[in-house]
Design a protein around this motif. Structure first.
Motif, PDB file in Angstrom:
ATOM      1  N   MET A   1      84.846 -19.739 -17.873  1.00 53.74           N
ATOM      2  CA  MET A   1      84.572 -18.565 -18.446  1.00 53.74           C
ATOM      3  C   MET A   1      84.064 -18.496 -20.003  1.00 53.74           C
ATOM      4  N   SER A   2      83.377 -17.636 -20.309  1.00 54.08           N
ATOM      5  CA  SER A   2      83.022 -17.525 -21.493  1.00 54.08           C
ATOM      6  C   SER A   2      84.172 -17.163 -22.589  1.00 54.08           C
ATOM      7  N   GLY A   3      83.843 -17.490 -23.756  1.00 58.42           N
ATOM      8  CA  GLY A   3      84.678 -17.292 -24.642  1.00 58.42           C
ATOM      9  C   GLY A   3      86.188 -17.705 -24.519  1.00 58.42           C
ATOM     10  N   ILE A   4      86.360 -18.570 -23.823  1.00 57.44           N
ATOM     11  CA  ILE A   4      87.879 -19.093 -23.651  1.00 57.44           C
ATOM     12  C   ILE A   4      87.745 -20.703 -23.401  1.00 57.44           C
ATOM     13  N   ALA A   5      88.697 -21.289 -24.204  1.00 56.82           N
ATOM     14  CA  ALA A   5      88.589 -22.811 -24.311  1.00 56.82           C
ATOM     15  C   ALA A   5      89.990 -23.189 -24.664  1.00 56.82           C
ATOM     16  N   ALA A   6      90.015 -24.813 -24.608  1.00 60.66           N
ATOM     17  CA  ALA A   6      91.506 -25.052 -24.960  1.00 60.66           C
ATOM     18  C   ALA A   6      91.808 -25.671 -26.656  1.00 60.66           C
ATOM     19  N   ARG A   7      90.755 -25.039 -27.407  1.00 63.07           N
ATOM     20  CA  ARG A   7      90.587 -25.460 -28.616  1.00 63.07           C
ATOM     21  C   ARG A   7      90.173 -24.105 -29.698  1.00 63.07           C
ATOM     22  N   THR A   8      90.048 -24.147 -30.681  1.00 70.17           N
ATOM     23  CA  THR A   8      89.349 -23.079 -31.554  1.00 70.17           C
ATOM     24  C   THR A   8      88.061 -22.932 -31.223  1.00 70.17           C
TER      25      THR A   8
ATOM     26  N   ASN B   1      74.051 -10.108 -25.467  1.00 71.05           N
ATOM     27  CA  ASN B   1      74.017 -11.030 -26.787  1.00 71.05           C
ATOM     28  C   ASN B   1      75.225 -10.913 -27.325  1.00 71.05           C
ATOM     29  N   ILE B   2      76.031  -9.967 -26.995  1.00 74.08           N
ATOM     30  CA  ILE B   2      77.463  -9.794 -27.561  1.00 74.08           C
ATOM     31  C   ILE B   2      78.378 -11.069 -27.524  1.00 74.08           C
ATOM     32  N   THR B   3      78.204 -11.939 -26.717  1.00 74.90           N
ATOM     33  CA  THR B   3      78.899 -13.221 -26.277  1.00 74.90           C
ATOM     34  C   THR B   3      78.533 -14.254 -27.142  1.00 74.90           C
ATOM     35  N   LEU B   4      77.275 -14.177 -27.837  1.00 78.71           N
ATOM     36  CA  LEU B   4      76.771 -15.357 -28.496  1.00 78.71           C
ATOM     37  C   LEU B   4      76.513 -16.610 -27.435  1.00 78.71           C
ATOM     38  N   GLY B   5      76.130 -16.235 -26.328  1.00 78.68           N
ATOM     39  CA  GLY B   5      75.576 -17.168 -25.614  1.00 78.68           C
ATOM     40  C   GLY B   5      76.766 -17.882 -24.751  1.00 78.68           C
ATOM     41  N   GLY B   6      77.793 -16.974 -24.508  1.00 71.87           N
ATOM     42  CA  GLY B   6      79.140 -17.302 -24.168  1.00 71.87           C
ATOM     43  C   GLY B   6      80.135 -18.193 -24.860  1.00 71.87           C
ATOM     44  N   ALA B   7      79.717 -18.099 -26.216  1.00 74.01           N
ATOM     45  CA  ALA B   7      80.802 -18.991 -26.994  1.00 74.01           C
ATOM     46  C   ALA B   7      82.060 -18.155 -27.261  1.00 74.01           C
TER      47      ALA B   7
ATOM     48  N   ALA C   1      76.517  -9.834 -48.202  1.00 71.78           N
ATOM     49  CA  ALA C   1      77.635 -10.677 -47.796  1.00 71.78           C
ATOM     50  C   ALA C   1      78.152  -9.907 -46.508  1.00 71.78           C
ATOM     51  N   ALA C   2      77.637 -10.489 -45.500  1.00 67.06           N
ATOM     52  CA  ALA C   2      78.082  -9.731 -44.028  1.00 67.06           C
ATOM     53  C   ALA C   2      79.002 -10.417 -43.556  1.00 67.06           C
ATOM     54  N   ARG C   3      79.745  -9.738 -42.717  1.00 70.23           N
ATOM     55  CA  ARG C   3      80.894 -10.545 -41.969  1.00 70.23           C
ATOM     56  C   ARG C   3      80.574  -9.996 -40.340  1.00 70.23           C
ATOM     57  N   PHE C   4      80.567 -11.180 -39.641  1.00 72.65           N
ATOM     58  CA  PHE C   4      80.767 -10.780 -38.087  1.00 72.65           C
ATOM     59  C   PHE C   4      82.005 -11.163 -37.709  1.00 72.65           C
ATOM     60  N   VAL C   5      82.792 -10.509 -36.499  1.00 73.95           N
ATOM     61  CA  VAL C   5      84.039 -10.710 -36.078  1.00 73.95           C
ATOM     62  C   VAL C   5      83.931 -10.815 -34.736  1.00 73.95           C
ATOM     63  N   CYS C   6      84.423 -12.168 -34.163  1.00 76.30           N
ATOM     64  CA  CYS C   6      84.357 -12.319 -32.865  1.00 76.30           C
ATOM     65  C   CYS C   6      85.873 -12.525 -32.191  1.00 76.30           C
ATOM     66  N   SER C   7      85.820 -12.314 -30.997  1.00 73.92           N
ATOM     67  CA  SER C   7      87.160 -12.722 -30.323  1.00 73.92           C
ATOM     68  C   SER C   7      86.841 -13.697 -29.349  1.00 73.92           C
ATOM     69  N   HIS C   8      87.814 -14.639 -29.225  1.00 76.54           N
ATOM     70  CA  HIS C   8      88.025 -15.954 -28.643  1.00 76.54           C
ATOM     71  C   HIS C   8      89.297 -16.056 -27.991  1.00 76.54           C
ATOM     72  N   ARG C   9      89.544 -16.584 -26.681  1.00 75.89           N
ATOM     73  CA  ARG C   9      90.859 -16.856 -26.179  1.00 75.89           C
ATOM     74  C   ARG C   9      91.299 -18.366 -26.201  1.00 75.89           C
ATOM     75  N   MET C  10      91.998 -18.981 -26.648  1.00 76.62           N
ATOM     76  CA  MET C  10      92.611 -20.262 -26.403  1.00 76.62           C
ATOM     77  C   MET C  10      93.668 -20.231 -25.291  1.00 76.62           C
ATOM     78  N   ARG C  11      93.376 -21.189 -24.454  1.00 73.75           N
ATOM     79  CA  ARG C  11      94.234 -21.372 -23.196  1.00 73.75           C
ATOM     80  C   ARG C  11      94.448 -22.840 -23.032  1.00 73.75           C
ATOM     81  N   ALA C  12      95.576 -23.274 -22.820  1.00 77.24           N
ATOM     82  CA  ALA C  12      95.808 -24.634 -22.321  1.00 77.24           C
ATOM     83  C   ALA C  12      95.368 -24.946 -21.103  1.00 77.24           C
ATOM     84  N   ASN C  13      94.811 -26.289 -20.929  1.00 76.59           N
ATOM     85  CA  ASN C  13      94.354 -26.570 -19.482  1.00 76.59           C
ATOM     86  C   ASN C  13      95.390 -26.730 -18.766  1.00 76.59           C
TER      87      ASN C  13
END
Length: 155
Positions: free
Chosen positions: A1-8, A112-118, A143-155
């Motif tokens: 699933m995009s935006g979810i990984a076991a690390r940062t 494009n809001i998921t930055l290619g699934g990142a 000096a612009a800022r972009f805010v992203c949401s990501h989820r870290m989940r243990a495998n």
């Protein structure tokens, strides 16, 4: 699933944001796009990714051992115009804001809001704009800022 990984998600978000900037500025061949600040630049207009920060919220850890990560990535957008005076300064500001708006519009397009699934999503945050006379011209920078949401989940 995009935006979810076991690390940062910071490395993937940075790469996805750089790719989004490149795509947003495809019709701008004379804009430098750098993964970090470099000097000197090749063209009078540029973008460069800057600092990335990550904040996690461990209080949301549940049975699936997951937590939300908020990633903030700084992007420097700049434009330099030769000469002096109000018109030159205004031209630099107009240019730098037009580049920022192209980037923001591209990212906010639904696909494009998921930055290619990142990440789960990425939206423009705040920005600071400034300018000054520099080497026979006027340089405007955002000096612009972009805010992203990501989820870290243990495998």
């Amino acid at each position: 699933m995009s935006g979810i990984a076991a690390r940062t998600g910071v490395p993937a978000a940075r790469a996805g944001l750089e790719a989004a900037i490149r795509a947003a500025l495809t019709d701008e061949p004379e804009v430098d796009i750098y993964p970090g600040f470099q000097w000197p630049v090749n063209y009078p207009d540029w973008t460069a990714l800057g600092q990335a920060t990550s904040e996690t919220d461990p209080k949301n850890i549940g049975p699936r051992r997951q937590m939300d990560e908020t990633i903030t990535i700084d992007v420097n957008v700049g434009a330099w115009r030769p000469g002096r005076g109000r018109e030159v300064a205004q031209a630099a500001y107009d240019r730098v804001f037009s580049l920022l708006v192209k980037i923001q519009n591209y990212i906010l397009d639904g696909d494009n809001i998921t930055l290619g699934g990142a990440v789960l999503w990425c939206v423009p945050g705040g920005f600071d704009a400034d300018g000054e006379e520099f080497e026979g011209g006027f340089q405007a920078e955002i000096a612009a800022r972009f805010v992203c949401s990501h989820r870290m989940r243990a495998n």
